[in-house]
Design a protein around this motif. Structure first.
Motif, PDB file in Angstrom:
ATOM      1  N   UNK A  54       0.820  -1.213   0.000  1.00 50.65           N
ATOM      2  CA  UNK A  54       0.000   0.000   0.000  1.00 50.65           C
ATOM      3  C   UNK A  54       0.852   1.261   0.000  1.00 50.65           C
ATOM      4  N   UNK A  55       2.166   1.082   0.018  1.00 49.86           N
ATOM      5  CA  UNK A  55       3.048   2.237   0.001  1.00 49.86           C
ATOM      6  C   UNK A  55       3.375   2.805   1.369  1.00 49.86           C
ATOM      7  N   UNK A  56       3.117   2.058   2.424  1.00 52.01           N
ATOM      8  CA  UNK A  56       3.414   2.522   3.781  1.00 52.01           C
ATOM      9  C   UNK A  56       4.803   2.045   4.192  1.00 52.01           C
ATOM     10  N   UNK A  57       5.617   2.954   4.705  1.00 62.78           N
ATOM     11  CA  UNK A  57       6.976   2.627   5.149  1.00 62.78           C
ATOM     12  C   UNK A  57       6.901   1.600   6.287  1.00 62.78           C
ATOM     13  N   UNK A  60       7.389   2.719   9.923  1.00 65.98           N
ATOM     14  CA  UNK A  60       6.487   3.732  10.494  1.00 65.98           C
ATOM     15  C   UNK A  60       5.580   3.080  11.535  1.00 65.98           C
ATOM     16  N   UNK A  61       5.752   3.400  12.828  1.00 63.96           N
ATOM     17  CA  UNK A  61       4.915   2.767  13.852  1.00 63.96           C
ATOM     18  C   UNK A  61       3.546   3.428  13.939  1.00 63.96           C
ATOM     19  N   UNK A  70       0.256   2.702   8.751  1.00 62.58           N
ATOM     20  CA  UNK A  70       1.445   2.477   9.568  1.00 62.58           C
ATOM     21  C   UNK A  70       1.664   0.971   9.648  1.00 62.58           C
ATOM     22  N   UNK A  71       2.767   0.575  10.263  1.00 63.48           N
ATOM     23  CA  UNK A  71       3.049  -0.848  10.438  1.00 63.48           C
ATOM     24  C   UNK A  71       2.601  -1.279  11.835  1.00 63.48           C
ATOM     25  N   UNK A  72       1.473  -1.938  11.909  1.00 60.97           N
ATOM     26  CA  UNK A  72       0.934  -2.371  13.188  1.00 60.97           C
ATOM     27  C   UNK A  72       1.660  -3.548  13.799  1.00 60.97           C
ATOM     28  N   UNK A 355       5.360  -5.885   6.023  1.00 57.85           N
ATOM     29  CA  UNK A 355       5.263  -5.404   7.403  1.00 57.85           C
ATOM     30  C   UNK A 355       5.686  -6.483   8.402  1.00 57.85           C
ATOM     31  N   UNK A 356       5.203  -7.694   8.210  1.00 61.21           N
ATOM     32  CA  UNK A 356       5.560  -8.789   9.118  1.00 61.21           C
ATOM     33  C   UNK A 356       7.039  -9.139   8.981  1.00 61.21           C
ATOM     34  N   UNK A 357       7.539  -9.129   7.745  1.00 62.36           N
ATOM     35  CA  UNK A 357       8.934  -9.501   7.499  1.00 62.36           C
ATOM     36  C   UNK A 357       9.891  -8.567   8.251  1.00 62.36           C
ATOM     37  N   UNK A 358       9.688  -7.263   8.091  1.00 63.62           N
ATOM     38  CA  UNK A 358      10.622  -6.336   8.737  1.00 63.62           C
ATOM     39  C   UNK A 358      10.375  -6.247  10.239  1.00 63.62           C
TER      40      UNK A 358
END
Length: 370
Positions: A54-57, A60-61, A70-72, A355-358
């Motif tokens: 989705x283009x979210x860093x 980014x918390x 954001x990354x939840x 998101x899960x990977x990082x």
């Protein structure tokens, strides 16, 4: 009374189960710097570099009320920096620029150290930056250094491009320079970038020693520069093949990157050699698996009901001399992630949860004291 107790236990179990589903990565002790690869900047091909689909860093918390972009999966207090360097340059230049970005970040935030996650050439830049920061501060500034899909022993694709007709190479360099200068600023050099990614010195007449062999000698795995080194290795297969990289593979160049020998014995631009079978799962479209291990080989574990995790594949041992890995370290497909070179930084289409990977990498860094 017993029925009430059973209901209470059931409720408690449900809450604990739900809590385990929502548990995210722990906050790292030191901020995490994300170092992009060749041709990257704050985005790549229109997509946020180190972003999800989705283009979210990914760094980014979710630290604002009702924030959803954001990354939840990471801690709400996580500190991270998406560092930018010149898209097309050698890692000698880019590594110094990365050190500059980190020094400015440390000065601004008061952090004493950082962790670095580098994708592709970003993993090479990170080694140079760690050495520069060690020299500037007189102490270790980088704690954990993790590379993802990095060509530590070169990429055959870089040599293939440099070996093309000089006119074609000039056009490619011109386009790369124009693109890099437009999105970042002057100083981009497509030739220098490509020569960096060839294992041996590409030209004896250009007045400069280039290539990964010399770079590894100068910026090898060194505990004085970083406390921990680990690497994640990728290769594309089946539904995880990127269409663009598949076309490159079929129409132009197909890496055979799972054979072993000392140095670049077949002169393809990367250390090691092929095993004669170019169609198997031995590269991610741009880098062979025999080029990617640095320090520990890390294994990515996808978990259905809890946070994904990273562990160390201790059976293959530690690569401390980047120019002299063992045969097993260059040829084993153990713990290789089945994704192409671009999936892991958010370039769709893919089947990957960035998101899960990082988040899993951040949690692993915590386990290593970072």
């Amino acid at each position: 009374m017993k029925q009430i107790q059973r209901l209470a236990l059931l409720l408690l179990g449900t809450l604990l189960f739900a809590s385990s589903l929502q548990a995210g990565a722990r906050k790292t002790v030191y901020p995490v710097v994300f170092a992009h690869g060749l041709s990257g900047f704050d985005n790549l091909l229109g997509y946020f570099y180190f972003g999800d689909d989705s283009g979210v860093f990914v760094g980014d918390p979710c630290d604002e009320f009702l924030e959803v972009s954001c990354n939840g999966s990471i801690h709400s207090g996580q500190k991270a920096l998406a560092a930018s360097v010149q898209p097309f340059q050698s890692s000698e230049v880019r590594g110094t620029q990365l050190a500059d970005r980190i020094q400015n970040y440390i000065t601004t935030t008061g952090a004493t150290k950082v962790n670095i996650i580098g994708h592709s050439q970003g993993g090479l830049d990170a080694r140079k930056a760690a050495a520069v920061l060690r020299a500037r501060y007189g102490r270790q500034v980088v704690h954990a250094l993790i590379s993802v899909s990095s060509p530590h022993r070169g990429s055959p694709v870089a040599k293939y491009i440099l070996d093309l007709n000089p006119g074609v190479v000039s056009v490619i360099n011109a386009l790369a320079t124009i693109f890099g200068n437009t999105i970042y600023g002057s100083g981009n050099d497509g030739y220098a970038a490509a020569k960096q990614l060839v294992y041996n010195d590409y030209s004896s007449t250009d007045g400069v020693t280039t290539g990964m062999k010399a770079f590894n000698t100068n910026y090898n795995v060194n505990s004085s520069n970083a406390a921990y080194y680990g690497s994640l290795i990728t290769a594309q297969e089946g539904i995880n093949v990127n269409p663009a990289l598949y076309l490159v593979k079929q129409a132009f160049y197909n890496i055979d990157g799972d054979g072993y020998c000392i140095d670049d014995c077949d002169n393809d631009g990367a250390a090691g050699k092929g095993d004669g079978n170019k169609t198997n799962n031995d590269d991610d479209g741009l880098v062979g698996i025999n080029s990617q291990q640095m320090g520990d080989r890390l294994q990515y574990n996808e978990n259905l009901f809890s946070l994904d995790s990273i562990s160390v594949n201790s059976s293959l041992g530690y690569v401390s001399n980047l120019n002299a890995p063992s045969s097993a370290q260059m040829t084993s497909k153990a713990s290789v992630i089945s994704q192409d070179h671009l999936d892991v930084v958010g370039i769709p289409p893919d089947t990957f949860d960035e998101n899960e990977f990082y988040a899993a990498i951040l949690d692993f860094i915590v386990s290593k004291g970072g």
